[in-house]
Design an enzyme around this catalytic site. Structure first.
Site, PDB file in Angstrom:
ATOM      1  N   ARG A 171      41.236   5.685  34.579  1.00 43.59           N
ATOM      2  CA  ARG A 171      40.833   4.860  35.720  1.00 43.59           C
ATOM      3  C   ARG A 171      41.489   3.496  35.567  1.00 43.59           C
ATOM      4  O   ARG A 171      41.810   3.064  34.460  1.00 43.59           O
ATOM      5  CB  ARG A 171      39.309   4.725  35.799  1.00 43.59           C
ATOM      6  CG  ARG A 171      38.703   4.083  34.585  1.00 43.59           C
ATOM      7  CD  ARG A 171      37.188   4.066  34.613  1.00 43.59           C
ATOM      8  NE  ARG A 171      36.667   3.449  33.402  1.00 43.59           N
ATOM      9  CZ  ARG A 171      36.543   2.155  33.204  1.00 43.59           C
ATOM     10  NH1 ARG A 171      36.912   1.304  34.142  1.00 43.59           N
ATOM     11  NH2 ARG A 171      36.052   1.681  32.084  1.00 43.59           N
ATOM     12  N   ARG A 175      38.912  -3.671  42.553  1.00 46.99           N
ATOM     13  CA  ARG A 175      37.731  -4.330  43.136  1.00 46.99           C
ATOM     14  C   ARG A 175      38.079  -4.910  44.492  1.00 46.99           C
ATOM     15  O   ARG A 175      39.034  -5.669  44.612  1.00 46.99           O
ATOM     16  CB  ARG A 175      37.254  -5.446  42.218  1.00 46.99           C
ATOM     17  CG  ARG A 175      36.711  -4.936  40.923  1.00 46.99           C
ATOM     18  CD  ARG A 175      35.941  -6.026  40.210  1.00 46.99           C
ATOM     19  NE  ARG A 175      35.741  -5.626  38.832  1.00 46.99           N
ATOM     20  CZ  ARG A 175      35.840  -6.435  37.805  1.00 46.99           C
ATOM     21  NH1 ARG A 175      36.147  -7.696  37.993  1.00 46.99           N
ATOM     22  NH2 ARG A 175      35.640  -5.993  36.593  1.00 46.99           N
ATOM     23  N   ARG A 248      49.791   2.746  17.141  1.00 47.79           N
ATOM     24  CA  ARG A 248      50.673   1.683  17.617  1.00 47.79           C
ATOM     25  C   ARG A 248      50.302   0.441  16.826  1.00 47.79           C
ATOM     26  O   ARG A 248      49.131   0.236  16.484  1.00 47.79           O
ATOM     27  CB  ARG A 248      50.479   1.425  19.114  1.00 47.79           C
ATOM     28  CG  ARG A 248      50.967   2.538  19.999  1.00 47.79           C
ATOM     29  CD  ARG A 248      52.477   2.709  19.957  1.00 47.79           C
ATOM     30  NE  ARG A 248      53.160   1.639  20.694  1.00 47.79           N
ATOM     31  CZ  ARG A 248      54.451   1.386  20.596  1.00 47.79           C
ATOM     32  NH1 ARG A 248      55.209   2.086  19.785  1.00 47.79           N
ATOM     33  NH2 ARG A 248      55.007   0.410  21.303  1.00 47.79           N
ATOM     34  N   ARG A 279      52.026 -10.012  26.150  1.00 42.38           N
ATOM     35  CA  ARG A 279      51.192 -11.115  26.627  1.00 42.38           C
ATOM     36  C   ARG A 279      51.367 -12.358  25.768  1.00 42.38           C
ATOM     37  O   ARG A 279      51.834 -12.282  24.628  1.00 42.38           O
ATOM     38  CB  ARG A 279      49.724 -10.709  26.689  1.00 42.38           C
ATOM     39  CG  ARG A 279      49.112 -10.217  25.387  1.00 42.38           C
ATOM     40  CD  ARG A 279      47.684  -9.760  25.629  1.00 42.38           C
ATOM     41  NE  ARG A 279      47.034  -9.284  24.421  1.00 42.38           N
ATOM     42  CZ  ARG A 279      45.760  -8.929  24.351  1.00 42.38           C
ATOM     43  NH1 ARG A 279      44.998  -9.001  25.408  1.00 42.38           N
ATOM     44  NH2 ARG A 279      45.229  -8.510  23.220  1.00 42.38           N
ATOM     45  N   GLU A 299      52.569 -11.570  21.807  1.00 49.96           N
ATOM     46  CA  GLU A 299      52.151 -10.294  21.224  1.00 49.96           C
ATOM     47  C   GLU A 299      53.165  -9.205  21.582  1.00 49.96           C
ATOM     48  O   GLU A 299      53.414  -8.953  22.761  1.00 49.96           O
ATOM     49  CB  GLU A 299      50.776  -9.938  21.778  1.00 49.96           C
ATOM     50  CG  GLU A 299      50.049  -8.868  21.025  1.00 49.96           C
ATOM     51  CD  GLU A 299      48.609  -8.710  21.510  1.00 49.96           C
ATOM     52  OE1 GLU A 299      48.329  -7.657  22.081  1.00 49.96           O
ATOM     53  OE2 GLU A 299      47.792  -9.641  21.342  1.00 49.96           O
ATOM     54  N   TYR A 347      39.590   4.349  19.607  1.00 42.51           N
ATOM     55  CA  TYR A 347      39.743   2.993  20.122  1.00 42.51           C
ATOM     56  C   TYR A 347      38.354   2.462  20.470  1.00 42.51           C
ATOM     57  O   TYR A 347      37.707   2.931  21.387  1.00 42.51           O
ATOM     58  CB  TYR A 347      40.647   2.941  21.361  1.00 42.51           C
ATOM     59  CG  TYR A 347      40.819   1.520  21.840  1.00 42.51           C
ATOM     60  CD1 TYR A 347      41.804   0.709  21.281  1.00 42.51           C
ATOM     61  CD2 TYR A 347      39.955   0.960  22.770  1.00 42.51           C
ATOM     62  CE1 TYR A 347      41.939  -0.617  21.660  1.00 42.51           C
ATOM     63  CE2 TYR A 347      40.078  -0.356  23.159  1.00 42.51           C
ATOM     64  CZ  TYR A 347      41.062  -1.139  22.610  1.00 42.51           C
ATOM     65  OH  TYR A 347      41.183  -2.456  22.979  1.00 42.51           O
ATOM     66  N   ASP A 349      35.878  -0.905  21.329  1.00 41.39           N
ATOM     67  CA  ASP A 349      35.657  -2.326  21.588  1.00 41.39           C
ATOM     68  C   ASP A 349      34.663  -2.835  20.553  1.00 41.39           C
ATOM     69  O   ASP A 349      33.934  -2.054  19.920  1.00 41.39           O
ATOM     70  CB  ASP A 349      35.102  -2.534  23.006  1.00 41.39           C
ATOM     71  CG  ASP A 349      36.184  -2.408  24.065  1.00 41.39           C
ATOM     72  OD1 ASP A 349      37.350  -2.703  23.761  1.00 41.39           O
ATOM     73  OD2 ASP A 349      35.860  -2.010  25.203  1.00 41.39           O
TER      74      ASP A 349
END
Length: 367
Positions: A171, A175, A248, A279, A299, A347, A349
């Site tokens: 996804r 918005r 990675r 970034r 980065e 992964y 958070d």
């Protein structure tokens, strides 16, 4: 009798939570950390009075009230809201994709106009998307894909979007409001004083050995404690018995600039393919800094090779199949727990790492 109740391999967030609850339960812990500091990837370095996120931007966000209450009981958080900006060849777009993005891209002003534009472009993909490019276009249309997704994603993964599986982008946030808040979570912020404040409190009651490689002296360290909580790479723990998992990695270039405000926002994503970095982070904006100088970090995603820091698991089907083999071995261990992003090849958070460690602390009878 062994010297410690728990040996914590790795000094990141996962083991920090275990350490905190273990201390409350009266257990004695030793932390063995390969780096020269605790905190894992949330470690901050002080430069020019600015807390520099040494291993990339870390913005705490969660909808889990128990996790939010846990971290706020240890440190105070500010009200930082993540509102990154995308730079495509000098054109600046708000992220995530919202009405500000669509207005800049197409000149549309209403949600209905924006939706009609995206629906028109999405219709180019018929049937089930066969790769990441088709998946992305089916979600956000061709224009947004080409300017804001394609180049960034190809740099991130080191291969063409047509060669990447569709499931990597299940996804993309779209918005139809003029809201630049990147996260949907109920809570977000940065610890006042930087993440080291949180780390110090989590590990306050542990013995710590820094710059030590647990696997190089495994027998010795295993003899010190009844239980090992291991947060390193699971394939390395088992001597790459079934082969190596893929990751990675990242390379960071940090510099001090003799200016007060370089880019006006903490994070700018460079979404064209030609710019080699993904970034630029301007760290002072995480804590509303007013220092006379600023610190920025570029980065660069790179292919991981042994000896480098593994940052992102490559969760494609081949790697998941390989991980399952290691997970079977891990399940059979009676005195070793595998946790965190590397131990579970997932992964995570930050809030999910904490949640996972809180659950494990419960299973271990520590809370």
């Amino acid at each position: 009798m062994k010297k410690y109740d728990i040996l914590l391999v790795g000094g990141g967030l996962y083991n920090g939570v275990i350490a905190y609850y273990a201390a409350k339960a009266g257990k004695k812990c030793l932390v063995v950390e390969k780096r020269e500091h605790l905190g894992g990837n949330i470690y901050c370095e002080d430069m020019e009075g600015i807390h520099v996120h040494k291993y990339g931007a870390h913005i705490f966000h969660t909808s889990n009230k128990e996790v939010w209450d846990f971290v706020n009981a240890l440190v105070e958080f500010n009200r930082y809201t993540n509102s990154p900006v995308a730079n495509y060849k000098g054109e600046m777009y708000n992220m995530p994709f919202n009405m500000n993005t669509f207005n800049k891209m197409w000149g549309v002003r209403t949600p209905a106009e924006a939706k009609a534009k995206i629906d028109e472009q999405k219709s180019a993909i018929i049937g089930e998307p066969q790769n990441l490019e088709e998946q992305a276009i089916s979600l956000v249309g061709k224009d947004i894909y080409e300017k804001l997704v394609k180049g960034y994603t190809e740099k991130q993964w080191g291969r063409d979007c047509k060669e990447l599986p569709a499931f990597i982008i299940k996804r993309l946030p779209v918005r139809y409001t003029y809201d630049n808040n990147y996260f949907n979570d109920r809570y977000q912020g940065i610890p006042i004083g930087g993440y080291n404040e949180l780390t110090d409190r989590l590990y306050a009651d542990c013995d710590v050995e820094l710059g030590r490689d647990y696997l190089a002296d495994k027998e010795y360290y295993d003899g010190l404690a009844d239980l090992v909580v291991y947060t390193g790479t699971i394939d390395e723990y088992y001597g790459y018995k079934f082969g190596k998992l893929e990751y990675r990695s990242l390379k960071f270039e940090t510099e001090v600039l003799d200016e007060e405000n370089h880019q006006g926002v903490a994070v700018v994503n460079y979404t064209d393919r030609e710019t080699p970095y993904t970034r630029i982070i301007e760290h002072k904006h995480f804590e509303y800094g007013t220092q006379p100088k600023t610190v920025i970090t570029k980065e660069y995603p790179v292919t991981w090779t042994e000896g480098m820091e593994p940052y992102y698991p490559v969760n494609n089907e081949d790697n998941q199949e390989l991980y399952r083999k290691y997970a079977e071995l891990a399940k059979a261990e009676s005195s070793v727990v595998f946790g965190g992003r590397l131990g579970e090849y997932k992964y995570y958070d930050m809030d999910k790492v904490i949640e996972s460690a809180m659950n494990k602390a419960g299973e271990l009878g520590l809370r």
